[in-house]
Scaffold this motif. Structure first.
Motif, PDB file in Angstrom:
ATOM      1  N   THR A  76      -6.363   1.456   2.518  1.00  0.00           N
ATOM      2  CA  THR A  76      -5.673   1.468   3.805  1.00  0.00           C
ATOM      3  C   THR A  76      -5.839   0.116   4.494  1.00  0.00           C
ATOM      4  O   THR A  76      -6.488  -0.789   3.965  1.00  0.00           O
ATOM      5  CB  THR A  76      -6.239   2.578   4.705  1.00  0.00           C
ATOM      6  OG1 THR A  76      -7.637   2.322   4.912  1.00  0.00           O
ATOM      7  CG2 THR A  76      -6.077   3.942   4.073  1.00  0.00           C
ATOM      8  N   GLU A  77      -5.287   0.002   5.687  1.00  0.00           N
ATOM      9  CA  GLU A  77      -5.291  -1.275   6.412  1.00  0.00           C
ATOM     10  C   GLU A  77      -6.706  -1.819   6.613  1.00  0.00           C
ATOM     11  O   GLU A  77      -6.925  -3.030   6.571  1.00  0.00           O
ATOM     12  CB  GLU A  77      -4.613  -1.071   7.770  1.00  0.00           C
ATOM     13  CG  GLU A  77      -4.262  -2.348   8.475  1.00  0.00           C
ATOM     14  CD  GLU A  77      -3.450  -2.071   9.739  1.00  0.00           C
ATOM     15  OE1 GLU A  77      -3.006  -3.046  10.337  1.00  0.00           O
ATOM     16  OE2 GLU A  77      -3.278  -0.895  10.110  1.00  0.00           O
ATOM     17  N   ASP A  95      -6.809   6.228  -1.646  1.00  0.00           N
ATOM     18  CA  ASP A  95      -5.882   5.106  -1.464  1.00  0.00           C
ATOM     19  C   ASP A  95      -6.451   4.070  -0.507  1.00  0.00           C
ATOM     20  O   ASP A  95      -7.142   4.402   0.464  1.00  0.00           O
ATOM     21  CB  ASP A  95      -4.545   5.615  -0.902  1.00  0.00           C
ATOM     22  CG  ASP A  95      -3.684   6.246  -1.983  1.00  0.00           C
ATOM     23  OD1 ASP A  95      -3.861   5.886  -3.149  1.00  0.00           O
ATOM     24  OD2 ASP A  95      -2.845   7.096  -1.631  1.00  0.00           O
ATOM     25  N   PRO A 133       3.420  -0.742   3.930  1.00  0.00           N
ATOM     26  CA  PRO A 133       3.435   0.613   3.367  1.00  0.00           C
ATOM     27  C   PRO A 133       4.759   0.866   2.631  1.00  0.00           C
ATOM     28  O   PRO A 133       5.830   0.609   3.193  1.00  0.00           O
ATOM     29  CB  PRO A 133       3.299   1.530   4.584  1.00  0.00           C
ATOM     30  CG  PRO A 133       3.308   0.667   5.776  1.00  0.00           C
ATOM     31  CD  PRO A 133       3.563  -0.745   5.387  1.00  0.00           C
ATOM     32  N   ALA A 144      -0.938   7.259   2.771  1.00  0.00           N
ATOM     33  CA  ALA A 144      -2.215   7.148   2.073  1.00  0.00           C
ATOM     34  C   ALA A 144      -2.955   8.475   2.104  1.00  0.00           C
ATOM     35  O   ALA A 144      -2.946   9.191   3.100  1.00  0.00           O
ATOM     36  CB  ALA A 144      -3.060   6.063   2.718  1.00  0.00           C
ATOM     37  N   VAL A 180       0.855  -1.200   0.000  1.00  0.00           N
ATOM     38  CA  VAL A 180       0.000   0.000   0.000  1.00  0.00           C
ATOM     39  C   VAL A 180       0.886   1.243   0.000  1.00  0.00           C
ATOM     40  O   VAL A 180       2.056   1.186   0.363  1.00  0.00           O
ATOM     41  CB  VAL A 180      -0.952   0.034   1.222  1.00  0.00           C
ATOM     42  CG1 VAL A 180      -1.910  -1.129   1.180  1.00  0.00           C
ATOM     43  CG2 VAL A 180      -0.154   0.027   2.527  1.00  0.00           C
TER      44      VAL A 180
END
Length: 454
Positions: A205-206, A203, A219, A199, A195
């Motif tokens: 994300t987790e 984008d 990341p 972000a 990722v």
């Protein structure tokens, strides 16, 4: 979330023509084509003939080297024509789609969390989705008999004018989650997600990866090619001789998820139409094999433009008569650079992109550029300037590797990390190359040589 990876080498090419967050549904074109040349290393064997009626998800041909892997139709309708090239090589299987509702080969929906790895592989093979899983080294379709040491999904793209994958995934988050669950079962817990480090906007994300352990979400921060899956593999799980790593694009994860949730092969994808020669860059929902003419329509500005399936660094030159390739998520249209520039090097170059300070454009780091296809020079001998090292964030000596490929020295290539690289990872090297050397072609030839003889 895992410890962030920060890359300092690379370069973001900022171009005019980024797609706006608007998506239009396109009707299926009058002819759709599935193209065997989209799959490197494939030796196709036909399973249908001209005039046959077919359903979406029905096999059209299979791989002679691995008959389990079948390539299915993206639409229902009739087989119109089989286009062959030299030595009767199959180039296209053209289909006339139904004008009404699409008819599908039906499979039982299933929860991947309760299926065994073997059952998941069989379902992917039967459903026509196995070809979305590719392997490194060599960027070929994965062999279902192999067990990879890990599977990678890069959920952001840093290439010029690349589609926003967060925006695309947002349309079908449940199918995306199901697709990730499928891959997690296949990887035996070694699924890795890349990722964007910082972000922003749309984008991913987790919280978008419920099926993946937090320590496997990585990341990655830095300029292009930080989004390349090959770069992420290099820094997280490097490939040595004999290793196999699989990788899947997020849009293909969604198609795999549809097979398990909906029980059908639905090969619709969101394609970004980008570039300075496009009147209104945006996203389109199209079916694999659709004619490019139906996507481009009257949306380009000039006839003297170059149409590229993919981005300007790694894409393939195409035409309006061509069909949307199997793995294409972006179409770029830029001006054809067929006009010579007299003494251009004498001008201040305010509007010229340059990684060095040759032109005064370096005074405007946030500027977007309208580039054409002009090479501004021709191929000549390697110049040892360290240019490649500035844009390749890998622990590899690029020029030495390229020279070993040109010398066809397989042992030296293996020592220098040929198994870790792919053509796209070297695209920036080709872009910045003062000597105008076709770096990607050389890497491709080296990979093919070690695949056949290594």
């Amino acid at each position: 979330m895992a410890k962030p990876i920060t890359l300092h080498k690379g370069y973001d090419i900022k171009l005019v023509g980024e797609a706006e967050f608007t998506t239009s549904d396109l009707p299926v074109s009058e002819v759709v084509a599935i193209k065997p040349p989209d799959f490197p290393g494939l030796v196709p064997k036909l399973m249908v003939g001209e005039g046959d009626e077919i359903l979406a998800g029905q096999p059209l041909f299979f791989d002679k080297n691995n008959p389990q892997i079948k390539f299915v139709s993206s639409v229902s309708g009739e087989v119109a024509e089989v286009v062959r090239g030299s030595k009767r090589r199959i180039m296209e299987v053209r289909l006339i789609p139904d004008r009404g509702e699409r008819r599908y080969v039906q499979h039982e929906p299933a929860d991947p969390l309760i299926l065994s790895r073997e059952n998941i592989i069989n379902r992917l093979l039967e459903g026509g989705c196995w070809n979305y899983i590719r392997q490194r080294p060599f960027s070929l379709i994965a062999n279902p008999e192999d067990t990879p040491k890990s599977i990678f999904v890069s959920c952001f793209d840093t290439a010029p004018l690349a589609p926003d994958l967060g925006y695309i995934v947002d349309f079908e988050k449940e199918n995306f989650q199901t697709g990730l669950a499928v891959l997690n079962q296949l990887s035996v817990g070694n699924l890795h997600i890349g990722v964007r480090g910082k972000a922003s906007g749309k984008d991913l994300t987790e919280s978008d990866f419920k099926q993946v352990p937090h320590e496997h979400i990585h990341p990655v921060q830095g300029p292009h090619p930080a989004g390349n899956v090959g770069i992420q593999i290099h820094h997280l799980d490097p490939i040595k001789k004999g290793d196999i790593v699989w990788y899947v694009h997020p849009q293909d994860v969604i198609i795999i998820g549809r097979l398990f949730r909906e029980g059908r092969y639905r090969a619709d994808r969101v394609v970004a139409l980008t570039g300075s020669s496009v009147k209104a860059p945006q996203y389109f929902r199209a079916v694999t094999g659709q004619t490019l003419a139906s996507i481009l329509n009257t949306r380009t500005k000039a006839d003297t433009a170059r149409i590229i399936q993919g981005n300007v660094l790694t894409g393939t030159t195409s035409s309006a008569d061509d069909f949307l390739s199997h793995y294409t998520n972006q179409i770029t249209v830029i001006p054809e650079g067929d006009e010579p520039e007299f003494l251009g090097w004498l001008t201040p170059g305010i509007k010229k992109l340059s990684l060095s300070r040759t032109f005064f454009s370096w005074l405007f780091p946030k500027r977007n550029y309208q580039l054409d296809t002009n090479m501004h020079g021709e191929e000549r001998a390697f110049v040892m300037t360290g240019q490649y090292d500035q844009v390749l964030p890998m622990n590899i000596m690029p020029v030495v590797l390229l020279k070993s490929i040109l010398a066809r020295d397989i042992e030296r290539m293996e020592q220098l990390g040929i198994y870790e690289v792919s053509e796209e990872d070297f695209a920036l090297c080709e872009f910045v190359c003062t000597s105008k050397i076709e770096v990607q072609r050389i890497i491709s030839e080296g990979l093919e040589l070690v695949r056949l003889e290594g």
